[in-house]
Write an enzyme that holds these catalytic residues in place. Structure first.
Site, PDB file in Angstrom:
ATOM      1  N   GLU A   1      35.847   7.641  79.239  1.00 27.83           N
ATOM      2  CA  GLU A   1      36.217   7.553  77.824  1.00 27.83           C
ATOM      3  C   GLU A   1      36.422   6.120  77.361  1.00 27.83           C
ATOM      4  OE1 GLU A   1      39.444  10.281  77.252  1.00 27.83           O
ATOM      5  OE2 GLU A   1      38.231  11.985  77.888  1.00 27.83           O
TER       6      GLU A   1
ATOM      7  N   LYS B   1      40.257  21.196  70.770  1.00 27.65           N
ATOM      8  CA  LYS B   1      38.905  20.860  71.243  1.00 27.65           C
ATOM      9  C   LYS B   1      38.012  22.043  70.897  1.00 27.65           C
ATOM     10  CE  LYS B   1      40.427  18.169  75.282  1.00 27.65           C
ATOM     11  NZ  LYS B   1      40.667  18.241  76.747  1.00 27.65           N
TER      12      LYS B   1
END
EC number: 4.2.1.11
Length: 431
Positions: free
Chosen positions: A209, A341
């Site tokens: 990330e 999510k």
């Protein structure tokens, strides 16, 4: 009517070089909406199913041709002639067509890609930005705000190949008046952290990330490095910038204990709650995600009892964006926030339902990326459309992460002051 005349899909690559599904929804007017499904690394056991081919001869079993075929055949047939503006109806059709609790037949990656592509096509057909169309679906038109970013600048756990157990160490620029300024603060801290690590002779390679992933002696050493970087950048930890953790505790929970192998420590649930409480007293940690294992509801109850009035306790693997599980947590007084999510549940409609349930219960909702991302920026629009107030979309490098930040910059500019940046007020326990 925004009539759907074609639905098609293809296999594309995500940010980790693994295949994922990209879908197009084509309207009679010629408008095409396209969207990609993201993919997670540390996943909750109750997430909707990401359909993979499991053919070892292709992409080491991670191909998604079955999901692509589901879009090109059964989903296509079911949606042609339908109105792309009727998001909930489209999602219901696909969910019913799948017929399972966890979307195991068609795949959550297939359904989600089409769900988001339809929303994009409908927005284009209406001549409005995606956030405006999502807000229309959600009943929140005009009630926009810019999210506080949780910037994952130092990685451990499943997101990095190092000896740090906690998965994400994040900064939140809360002491500024706009998202644009928050992004600048985050970027300056990121670059200063690189220098801090370099000067200590530590690795400055980045994880999935975009955060740095050095070997450090302890989780506290990671916090100390970030504190030094914040100071070097000219900011004050606690007022200008706060900290957040994603423990991803399910990854180191075994036989009823929390095993911090990087530190050589083992904790019971109560002890680990105390450990996190101690860290949050010594550093301005205002948000802790997945502080307990997804199955350790007694541990979650202890953590909420100890910290829930002053720290945002975010359920990710715990709730997996699922309203049924979230309702159980709300009823039992467990956690006070949910991570959102949309590939955990597999459709835009169900994602909006989870956000609404959380907000109605006084929980916060943090919109999140996955470790396997693409150039798709839908989560930026989702955060603004629902006035969620917080977003997790990685560090300040890697285009798959920065794309979301840049989309938010453009949205803020477009809304010209009508989407406030509220800083610390958005975080549960800090209002």
């Amino acid at each position: 009517m925004a009539e759907i005349v074609d639905v098609r899909a293809r296999e594309v690559l995500d940010s980790r070089g693994n295949p994922t599904v990209e879908a197009d929804v084509v309207l009679k007017s010629g408008v095409v909406g396209s969207a990609c499904a993201p993919s997670g690394a540390s996943t909750g056991s109750r997430e909707a199913l990401e359909l993979r081919d499991k053919d070892p001869a292709r992409y080491m079993g991670k191909g998604v041709l079955k999901a692509v075929d589901a879009v090109n055949t059964s989903i296509r047939s079911a949606l042609i002639g339908r109105d792309a503006r009727e998001q909930r109806e489209l999602d219901r059709i696909m969910i019913d067509l799948d017929g399972t609790e966890n979307k195991a037949n068609l795949g959550a990656n297939a359904i989600l890609a089409v769900s988001l592509a339809a929303a994009k096509a409908a927005a284009q057909e209406k001549g409005v930005p995606l956030y405006a169309h999502i807000a229309d679906i959600n009943g929140t038109s005009g009630q926009y705000s810019m999210p506080v970013p949780m910037m994952n600048i130092l990685n451990g756990g499943e997101h990095a190949d190092n000896n740090v157990d906690i998965q994400e160490f994040m900064v939140q620029p809360v002491g500024v008046a706009s998202f644009r300024e928050a992004l600048r603060v985050g970027a300056e801290i990121f670059h200063n952290l690189k220098k801090v690590l370099h000067d200590k002779g530590l690795n400055t390679a980045v994880g999935d990330e975009g955060g740095f992933a050095p070997n450090l002696p302890s989780n506290e050493a990671a916090l100390a490095a970030i504190e030094e970087a914040v100071t070097k950048a000219g900011y004050k930890l606690g007022s200008d910038v706060t900290l957040a953790l994603d423990c991803a505790s399910s990854e180191f929970y075994k036989d009823g204990q929390y095993n911090l192998s990087g530190e050589g420590k083992v904790f019971s649930s109560e002890e680990f709650a105390d450990y996190l409480g101690d860290l949050s007293q010594r550093y301005p940690i205002v948000s802790i995600e997945d502080g307990m294992d997804e199955s350790d509801w007694d541990g979650w109850a202890a953590l909420t009892r100890k910290l829930g009035d002053k720290v945002q306790l975010v359920g990710d693997d715990l709730f997996v964006t699922n309203t049924k599980i979230l309702k159980q947590g709300i009823d039992k007084g467990i956690a006070n926030s949910i991570l959102i999510k949309f590939n955990q549940i597999g459709s835009l409609s169900e994602t909006l339902d989870a956000i609404k349930m959380a907000k109605d219960a006084g929980f916060t909702a943090v919109i999140s990326h996955r470790s396997g991302e693409t150039e798709d920026t839908t989560i930026a629009d989702l955060a603004v459309a629902t006035s969620a107030g917080q977003i997790k979309t990685g560090s300040l490098c890697r285009s798959d992460r920065v794309a979301k930040y840049n989309r938010l910059l453009r949205i803020e500019e477009e809304l010209a002051g009508s989407a406030p940046y509220r800083g610390l007020k958005e975080i549960k326990g800090q209002e």
